[in-house]
Design a protein around this motif. Structure first.
Motif, PDB file in Angstrom:
ATOM      1  N   THR A 157       3.553  -4.310   9.918  1.00  0.00           N
ATOM      2  CA  THR A 157       2.412  -4.841   9.158  1.00  0.00           C
ATOM      3  C   THR A 157       2.419  -4.386   7.704  1.00  0.00           C
ATOM      4  O   THR A 157       1.768  -4.999   6.872  1.00  0.00           O
ATOM      5  N   VAL A 158       3.116  -3.289   7.400  1.00  0.00           N
ATOM      6  CA  VAL A 158       3.252  -2.842   6.002  1.00  0.00           C
ATOM      7  C   VAL A 158       4.742  -2.911   5.671  1.00  0.00           C
ATOM      8  O   VAL A 158       5.564  -2.276   6.354  1.00  0.00           O
TER       9      VAL A 158
ATOM     10  N   LEU B 272       9.300  -0.146  12.988  1.00  0.00           N
ATOM     11  CA  LEU B 272       9.290  -1.587  13.249  1.00  0.00           C
ATOM     12  C   LEU B 272       9.895  -2.350  12.070  1.00  0.00           C
ATOM     13  O   LEU B 272       9.612  -2.027  10.915  1.00  0.00           O
TER      14      LEU B 272
ATOM     15  N   HIS C  17       6.942   6.131  12.187  1.00  0.00           N
ATOM     16  CA  HIS C  17       5.754   6.692  12.822  1.00  0.00           C
ATOM     17  C   HIS C  17       6.177   7.941  13.594  1.00  0.00           C
ATOM     18  O   HIS C  17       7.143   7.887  14.371  1.00  0.00           O
TER      19      HIS C  17
ATOM     20  N   HIS D 225       8.906   2.575   7.015  1.00  0.00           N
ATOM     21  CA  HIS D 225       8.189   3.800   7.420  1.00  0.00           C
ATOM     22  C   HIS D 225       8.519   4.135   8.863  1.00  0.00           C
ATOM     23  O   HIS D 225       8.818   3.254   9.674  1.00  0.00           O
TER      24      HIS D 225
ATOM     25  N   ILE E 199       0.814  -1.221   0.000  1.00  0.00           N
ATOM     26  CA  ILE E 199       0.000   0.000   0.000  1.00  0.00           C
ATOM     27  C   ILE E 199       0.854   1.281   0.000  1.00  0.00           C
ATOM     28  O   ILE E 199       0.495   2.269  -0.650  1.00  0.00           O
ATOM     29  N   PHE E 200       1.992   1.271   0.675  1.00  0.00           N
ATOM     30  CA  PHE E 200       2.804   2.500   0.704  1.00  0.00           C
ATOM     31  C   PHE E 200       3.497   2.736  -0.644  1.00  0.00           C
ATOM     32  O   PHE E 200       3.721   3.892  -1.030  1.00  0.00           O
TER      33      PHE E 200
ATOM     34  N   HIS F 163      -2.723  -0.376  17.836  1.00  0.00           N
ATOM     35  CA  HIS F 163      -1.926  -0.246  16.612  1.00  0.00           C
ATOM     36  C   HIS F 163      -2.709  -0.757  15.397  1.00  0.00           C
ATOM     37  O   HIS F 163      -3.222  -1.883  15.420  1.00  0.00           O
TER      38      HIS F 163
ATOM     39  N   GLY G  49       6.293  -6.539  14.865  1.00  0.00           N
ATOM     40  CA  GLY G  49       4.985  -5.885  14.766  1.00  0.00           C
ATOM     41  C   GLY G  49       4.767  -5.142  13.465  1.00  0.00           C
ATOM     42  O   GLY G  49       3.727  -4.503  13.281  1.00  0.00           O
TER      43      GLY G  49
ATOM     44  N   PHE H  40       2.677  11.383   5.202  1.00  0.00           N
ATOM     45  CA  PHE H  40       1.209  11.409   5.093  1.00  0.00           C
ATOM     46  C   PHE H  40       0.601  10.898   6.403  1.00  0.00           C
ATOM     47  O   PHE H  40       1.291  10.268   7.220  1.00  0.00           O
ATOM     48  N   MET H  41      -0.697  11.170   6.566  1.00  0.00           N
ATOM     49  CA  MET H  41      -1.368  10.782   7.809  1.00  0.00           C
ATOM     50  C   MET H  41      -1.598   9.268   7.841  1.00  0.00           C
ATOM     51  O   MET H  41      -1.938   8.658   6.818  1.00  0.00           O
ATOM     52  N   ASP H  42      -1.430   8.670   9.019  1.00  0.00           N
ATOM     53  CA  ASP H  42      -1.805   7.268   9.230  1.00  0.00           C
ATOM     54  C   ASP H  42      -3.331   7.201   9.265  1.00  0.00           C
ATOM     55  O   ASP H  42      -3.952   7.976   9.994  1.00  0.00           O
ATOM     56  N   VAL H  43      -3.942   6.330   8.455  1.00  0.00           N
ATOM     57  CA  VAL H  43      -5.413   6.271   8.419  1.00  0.00           C
ATOM     58  C   VAL H  43      -6.023   5.606   9.652  1.00  0.00           C
ATOM     59  O   VAL H  43      -7.224   5.712   9.867  1.00  0.00           O
ATOM     60  N   MET H  44      -5.194   4.904  10.420  1.00  0.00           N
ATOM     61  CA  MET H  44      -5.689   4.293  11.674  1.00  0.00           C
ATOM     62  C   MET H  44      -4.813   4.816  12.808  1.00  0.00           C
ATOM     63  O   MET H  44      -4.040   4.052  13.419  1.00  0.00           O
TER      64      MET H  44
HETATM   65  P1  5GP Z   1       3.560  -0.959  10.962  1.00  0.00           P
HETATM   66  O1  5GP Z   1       2.700  -1.916  11.723  1.00  0.00           O
HETATM   67  O2  5GP Z   1       3.973  -1.631   9.680  1.00  0.00           O
HETATM   68  O3  5GP Z   1       4.683  -0.355  11.727  1.00  0.00           O
HETATM   69  O4  5GP Z   1       2.633   0.270  10.591  1.00  0.00           O
HETATM   70  C1  5GP Z   1       1.807   0.333   9.489  1.00  0.00           C
HETATM   71  C2  5GP Z   1       0.932   1.540   9.694  1.00  0.00           C
HETATM   72  O5  5GP Z   1       0.283   1.808   8.475  1.00  0.00           O
HETATM   73  C3  5GP Z   1      -0.156   1.362  10.750  1.00  0.00           C
HETATM   74  O6  5GP Z   1      -0.034   2.367  11.726  1.00  0.00           O
HETATM   75  C4  5GP Z   1      -1.457   1.458   9.961  1.00  0.00           C
HETATM   76  O7  5GP Z   1      -2.453   2.134  10.686  1.00  0.00           O
HETATM   77  C5  5GP Z   1      -1.030   2.227   8.733  1.00  0.00           C
HETATM   78  N1  5GP Z   1      -1.774   1.929   7.524  1.00  0.00           N
HETATM   79  C6  5GP Z   1      -2.199   0.713   7.095  1.00  0.00           C
HETATM   80  N2  5GP Z   1      -2.834   0.826   5.905  1.00  0.00           N
HETATM   81  C7  5GP Z   1      -2.780   2.139   5.570  1.00  0.00           C
HETATM   82  C8  5GP Z   1      -3.260   2.877   4.436  1.00  0.00           C
HETATM   83  O8  5GP Z   1      -3.865   2.351   3.514  1.00  0.00           O
HETATM   84  N3  5GP Z   1      -3.012   4.227   4.431  1.00  0.00           N
HETATM   85  C9  5GP Z   1      -2.346   4.843   5.464  1.00  0.00           C
HETATM   86  N4  5GP Z   1      -2.167   6.160   5.347  1.00  0.00           N
HETATM   87  N5  5GP Z   1      -1.908   4.175   6.549  1.00  0.00           N
HETATM   88  C10 5GP Z   1      -2.114   2.839   6.600  1.00  0.00           C
END
Ligand code: 5GP
Length: 138
Positions: free
Chosen positions: A97-98, A89, A104, A102, A8-9, A117, A95, A31-35
């Motif tokens: 997930t993408v 991460l 945070h 990146h 996605i990124f 998270h 932890g 960009f803003m984190d959507v969650m």
């Molecule tokens: P990680 O777990 O890999 O360190 O963080 C991945 C981050 O990406 C999470 O905080 C999650 O909320 C965010 N995230 C997941 N999908 C998307 C998306 O489609 N767009 C944006 N802007 N953030 C996302």
């Protein structure tokens, strides 16, 4: 792990998926984190096909860290927070997930706990407002 061009990124970086962008240059994007785990939760990514920190081109990483520093200062000013947390991460076991590197950038206030998270999509108009507040400080 092999880098997946369709993460996605990567799509956000190529402009193929939408995002609430706060900054972009030749090397990096924010960009803003959507969650968000807290209001103002912003992500900074390098424009490199890097799964994680260990995989990133050192020159691009250096430029990206300057973006992290500038975005952190802008988030701190926009959200008037006494603290700012930078988290990053590497690997599923940590932890992540993408799987595109990146950072945070998250405001911190004493006594205010983070939300879970990567759970709970934020209202898009709110994310746009927050992106605008940060952009004003950059
Ligand atoms: P990680 O777990 O890999 O360190 O963080 C991945 C981050 O990406 C999470 O905080 C999650 O909320 C965010 N995230 C997941 N999908 C998307 C998306 O489609 N767009 C944006 N802007 N953030 C996302």
């Amino acid at each position: 792990m092999t880098y997946d061009d369709n993460n996605i990124f990567a799509k956000i970086s190529r402009g193929e998926a939408p995002s609430f962008k706060v900054f972009e240059d030749e090397y990096s994007l924010a960009f803003m984190d959507v969650m968000p785990q807290v209001e103002g939760h912003t992500l900074v990514i390098p424009k490199d096909k890097a799964v994680d920190l260990l995989d990133c081109d050192a020159e691009i990483l250096g430029h990206t860290m300057v973006t992290v520093q500038n975005v952190a200062a802008a988030v701190k000013a926009a959200f008037v927070c006494p603290g700012i947390m930078i988290a990053q991460l590497n690997g599923e076991a940590a932890g992540q997930t993408v799987f595109h590197l990146h950072f945070h950038v998250m405001p911190r206030f004493s006594g205010i706990e983070f939300k879970m998270h990567a759970k709970g999509m934020e209202d898009f108009s709110k994310l746009q407002r927050h992106a605008d507040l940060i952009k004003e400080q950059l």
